[in-house]
Design a protein around this motif. Sequence first.
Motif, PDB file in Angstrom:
ATOM      1  N   GLU A  51      -0.981  -6.196  -1.273  1.00 17.26           N
ATOM      2  CA  GLU A  51       0.411  -6.001  -1.777  1.00 17.26           C
ATOM      3  C   GLU A  51       1.516  -6.777  -0.798  1.00 17.26           C
ATOM      4  OE1 GLU A  51       1.597  -4.819  -4.925  1.00 17.26           O
ATOM      5  OE2 GLU A  51      -0.623  -5.935  -5.008  1.00 17.26           O
ATOM      6  N   GLU A  52       1.524  -6.281   0.360  1.00 24.12           N
ATOM      7  CA  GLU A  52       2.706  -6.987   1.308  1.00 24.12           C
ATOM      8  C   GLU A  52       2.371  -8.208   1.473  1.00 24.12           C
ATOM      9  OE1 GLU A  52       1.806  -4.804   4.919  1.00 24.12           O
ATOM     10  OE2 GLU A  52       2.499  -2.898   4.343  1.00 24.12           O
ATOM     11  N   CYS A  55       2.098  -9.979  -2.696  1.00 24.70           N
ATOM     12  CA  CYS A  55       3.129  -9.534  -3.899  1.00 24.70           C
ATOM     13  C   CYS A  55       4.326  -8.967  -3.477  1.00 24.70           C
ATOM     14  CB  CYS A  55       2.371  -8.261  -4.685  1.00 24.70           C
ATOM     15  SG  CYS A  55       0.684  -8.757  -5.292  1.00 24.70           S
ATOM     16  N   LYS A  59       6.146  -5.776  -5.424  1.00 26.07           N
ATOM     17  CA  LYS A  59       4.862  -4.693  -4.858  1.00 26.07           C
ATOM     18  C   LYS A  59       4.713  -3.541  -5.704  1.00 26.07           C
ATOM     19  CE  LYS A  59       3.605  -2.580  -0.522  1.00 26.07           C
ATOM     20  NZ  LYS A  59       4.076  -2.154   0.804  1.00 26.07           N
TER      21      LYS A  59
END
Length: 265
Positions: A51-52, A55, A59
């Motif tokens: 995610e980091e 996105c 996130k």
Amino acid sequence: MEALVYDNKIITGHKLYPVCGMKLQDVSEKDYHGKKYFDESIECLDMDKYEEIECAGDKKETVDAVIGIKKHLDKNRFSSPYLMLLELRMGYENVMNLSGTKLADKVSHTNEILGRDIDLYDTIYFVFKNNIAQRTISMFHNMKNGNKNLKKCEPISTDDFNTYIKPIKDYQYEPENDVVEIRRQLDINNYLEDINKFLGIMKYWCQRANHYKYKYNVNEYNSIIGELKIIWHEFRANKKIRLTDDNELDSEIIEEDYPELKNLQ
């Protein structure tokens, strides 16, 4: 419950591994620095890292980690691969602040990221510290009864996790108990005049098998219960045996307490 092994090839060959592949222990270290909770060879997908990286501007929450597992069928036979979702909760002192809705959102988003190439394992494990896990199990199950989003979740201690899920690369299980000795002890021909003694020994070994099951040593459980099922079937089919009403009642109680005895499959 079934015997499980972890297979790192499932993870290292996953399309997300170049982005967020890590050791499970290293993922644990981020929040629980200096604590050795997991086998250092277990590979996983660090979903927070994904995610980091991918996105950062939008996130969303995911489960903590994903490992690759297979079911151990028998001898050197294993099932097709699965992805197991893990929530690391070694910092929790209780389970009262778990949110089923939040977990459902995490699982749903994690599934979207992983895709459908590999099936998900049915159970999602919440991993707690050893001293916390024992007193949270009943609380956890009470919460499950009231929240359908937690239906597929199970609490497990770090020690039980490491006992339950073994590495596939060096998988060669050697039973602790000698099944030949168990069969010798339960030779029905020695108890034709004392069925009570036979039933007492059978009950002891059923209890012993369940001890291993509850300790997540599923292989030892399967080793013992597999032999007990055969012996019990032979006992029930033996026309020489004359059971008193009390004998029959005791036998039915054993079958009620250990229904697996009646299933030879």
